[in-house]
Design a protein around this motif. Structure first.
Motif, short mmCIF file in Angstrom:
data_model
loop_
_atom_site.label_atom_id
_atom_site.label_comp_id
_atom_site.label_asym_id
_atom_site.label_seq_id
_atom_site.Cartn_x
_atom_site.Cartn_y
_atom_site.Cartn_z
N PRO A 1 0.83 -1.22 0.00
CA PRO A 1 0.00 0.00 0.00
C PRO A 1 0.85 1.25 0.00
O PRO A 1 1.95 1.28 0.58
N ASN A 2 0.31 2.33 -0.61
CA ASN A 2 1.06 3.58 -0.72
C ASN A 2 1.45 4.15 0.62
O ASN A 2 2.43 4.86 0.75
N SER A 3 0.69 3.82 1.65
CA SER A 3 0.95 4.41 2.96
C SER A 3 2.24 3.91 3.58
O SER A 3 2.77 4.52 4.47
N VAL A 4 2.72 2.77 3.06
CA VAL A 4 3.92 2.22 3.67
C VAL A 4 5.00 1.86 2.68
O VAL A 4 6.12 1.57 3.07
N SER A 5 4.73 1.86 1.36
CA SER A 5 5.69 1.29 0.41
C SER A 5 6.70 2.30 -0.10
O SER A 5 7.80 1.93 -0.48
N THR B 1 8.20 -7.77 24.35
CA THR B 1 7.56 -8.54 23.28
C THR B 1 8.13 -8.10 21.94
O THR B 1 8.04 -6.92 21.58
N PRO B 2 8.74 -9.01 21.18
CA PRO B 2 9.36 -8.63 19.90
C PRO B 2 8.34 -8.03 18.94
O PRO B 2 7.21 -8.51 18.81
N ARG B 3 8.74 -7.01 18.27
CA ARG B 3 7.92 -6.38 17.24
C ARG B 3 8.08 -7.18 15.94
O ARG B 3 9.19 -7.57 15.57
N THR B 4 7.01 -7.45 15.25
CA THR B 4 7.05 -8.25 14.02
C THR B 4 6.22 -7.59 12.93
O THR B 4 5.48 -6.63 13.19
N SER B 5 6.33 -8.14 11.73
CA SER B 5 5.52 -7.63 10.62
C SER B 5 4.04 -7.87 10.88
O SER B 5 3.19 -7.07 10.47
N LYS B 6 3.73 -8.97 11.57
CA LYS B 6 2.33 -9.27 11.88
C LYS B 6 1.77 -8.28 12.88
O LYS B 6 0.65 -7.79 12.72
N SER B 7 2.55 -7.97 13.91
CA SER B 7 2.08 -7.00 14.91
C SER B 7 1.96 -5.60 14.31
O SER B 7 1.16 -4.79 14.77
N ASP B 8 2.77 -5.32 13.28
CA ASP B 8 2.69 -4.02 12.60
C ASP B 8 1.61 -4.00 11.53
O ASP B 8 1.33 -2.93 10.96
N GLY B 9 1.03 -5.17 11.22
CA GLY B 9 -0.04 -5.24 10.23
C GLY B 9 0.42 -5.15 8.79
O GLY B 9 -0.36 -4.77 7.91
N VAL B 10 1.70 -5.50 8.53
CA VAL B 10 2.21 -5.40 7.15
C VAL B 10 2.65 -6.75 6.60
O VAL B 10 3.21 -6.82 5.50
N ASP B 11 2.41 -7.83 7.34
CA ASP B 11 2.90 -9.15 6.92
C ASP B 11 2.27 -9.61 5.61
O ASP B 11 2.91 -10.28 4.80
N ILE C 1 10.48 -1.59 6.03
CA ILE C 1 10.10 -2.27 4.79
C ILE C 1 11.15 -2.01 3.71
O ILE C 1 11.58 -2.93 2.99
N GLU C 2 11.56 -0.76 3.60
CA GLU C 2 12.57 -0.39 2.60
C GLU C 2 13.87 -1.17 2.83
O GLU C 2 14.46 -1.73 1.90
N ARG C 3 14.30 -1.24 4.09
CA ARG C 3 15.55 -1.94 4.40
C ARG C 3 15.42 -3.45 4.13
O ARG C 3 16.31 -4.07 3.55
N ALA C 4 14.30 -4.04 4.54
CA ALA C 4 14.10 -5.47 4.34
C ALA C 4 14.07 -5.82 2.86
O ALA C 4 14.68 -6.80 2.42
#
Length: 357
Positions: free
Chosen positions: A127-131, A172-182, A221-224
């Motif tokens: 999505p444009n909001s995060v990409s 608690t580790p932060r993940t892509s799922k917890s950030d809602g971008v998985d 996201i950019e780094r990954a």
């Protein structure tokens, strides 16, 4: 003293020690103590460190004490030289930036180049909001967290940056799922085709970088995406065993709890995603692991056993001192060719040495 001269003295030392010539061994040790300026290359090429290291367990107190003194002084000199090189060269030979303004510009330039290098070449399914990579965001976060960068902040990877994007109190580790971008994380595919293996690897790298990070989603996201893109390129655009092994290695090293500084530098753009994808495990190691590896390498100069004559273990000989049959021996032609070889025996229990023909 050059390497050739030192190598010759080491051979004389080994021969004198094997023949049981205590006075000659002491003389050579004293000469080595006063005339050698140790360096890692010199000790490795001549095997002097190993030879003298073995003499620390000699049954002759004069020899053992001299050997211990030499080993300690040489080790101290080598460690001091390492520290001096780190101070002068920043570990990797790069010169420190003297001016604060230049340092700040360099930080921004590196952050900007990293963002450009990892920008997707085609429309991304995220999505444009995060990409969309936002270089200004990286600069802004860098300025907010490090308002007065010092020369050490821009000198090298070896000099770790302040952990401005790391939340060490997170439980608690932060993940892509917890950030809602998985679900939206996808690999940067130039041909437009989706690859589930690559998409999964992008999620893995995101999770590794995000576990204790305070950075915004789009930066992570950019780094990954950038790291996965260059890792895929380095394995000839294949997703076979080499690619999967590299991605597992990157994931394990990046999520290491003992190395938050590496994640911090990647997120801030001090290390480009292309460089991360091609870093070895030693380059990604934490400060504590690096120090341990250096200590092990230094100790190995004096503890290795691959020096001198090849020796075999046997119970065929009995020590006259401790009456044990735990011995090593080697044979050498010390007389004319028609004479039998001389056998040199060492008791591994008490260190007693003897020879016979």
């Amino acid at each position: 003293m050059d390497a050739a001269t030192l190598t010759g003295l080491v051979k004389e030392l080994n021969t004198a020690n094997g023949d049981g010539k205590t006075d000659e061994v002491v003389r050579i040790l004293k000469k080595l103590k006063t005339e050698v300026e140790p360096s890692e290359d010199l000790l490795r090429s001549s095997k002097a460190g190993v030879a003298i290291g073995k003499l620390r367990s000699s049954s002759t107190s004069t020899i053992s004490s001299l050997a211990k003194e030499i080993v300690k002084s040489w080790r101290d000199v080598i460690e001091e030289n390492k520290k001096k090189r780190k101070r002068d060269d920043g570990d990797d030979g790069s010169k420190p930036v003297k001016k604060e303004d230049g340092s700040a510009k360099r930080v921004k330039a590196e952050a900007g180049s990293s963002a450009k290098a990892t920008t997707p070449s085609v429309a991304s399914p995220i999505p444009n909001s995060v990409s969309t990579p936002d270089t200004k965001e990286v600069k802004q976060e860098t300025n907010n967290k490090n308002k007065s960068p010092s020369p050490s902040n821009s000198s090298s990877v070896e000099q770790r940056q302040p952990l401005s994007t790391i939340d060490s109190s997170r439980t608690t580790p932060r993940t892509s799922k917890s950030d809602g971008v998985d679900k939206s994380l996808k690999a940067d595919n130039s041909d437009g085709a989706s690859d589930p293996v690559r998409d999964k690897c992008v999620v893995m790298i995101y999770d590794a970088l995000a576990c204790d990070s305070t950075a915004q989603n789009k930066i992570l996201i950019e780094r990954a995406m950038g790291i996965e893109k260059y890792a895929h390129k380095s394995t000839n655009y294949s997703t076979g065993n080499d690619y999967r092994g590299k991605m597992r290695s990157l994931f394990l090293n990046l999520k290491d709890k003992g190395n938050p500084a590496l994640r911090n530098e990647i997120v801030l753009g001090y290390i480009s995603t292309e460089k991360v994808a091609n870093m070895s495990k030693d380059e990604m190691a934490s400060e504590s692991v690096r120090a341990l590896n250096e200590k092990i390498a230094s100790d190995n100069l004096f503890k290795a056993k691959a020096v001198g004559e090849t020796q075999a273990e046997t119970d065929a000989f009995k020590c006259g001192r401790c009456q044990q049959r735990k011995c090593t021996y080697y044979q050498m032609q010390t007389r004319s060719a028609d004479e039998p070889m001389t056998t040199f025996v060492t008791c591994t229990n008490c260190g007693n040495r003897w020879k016979f023909s």
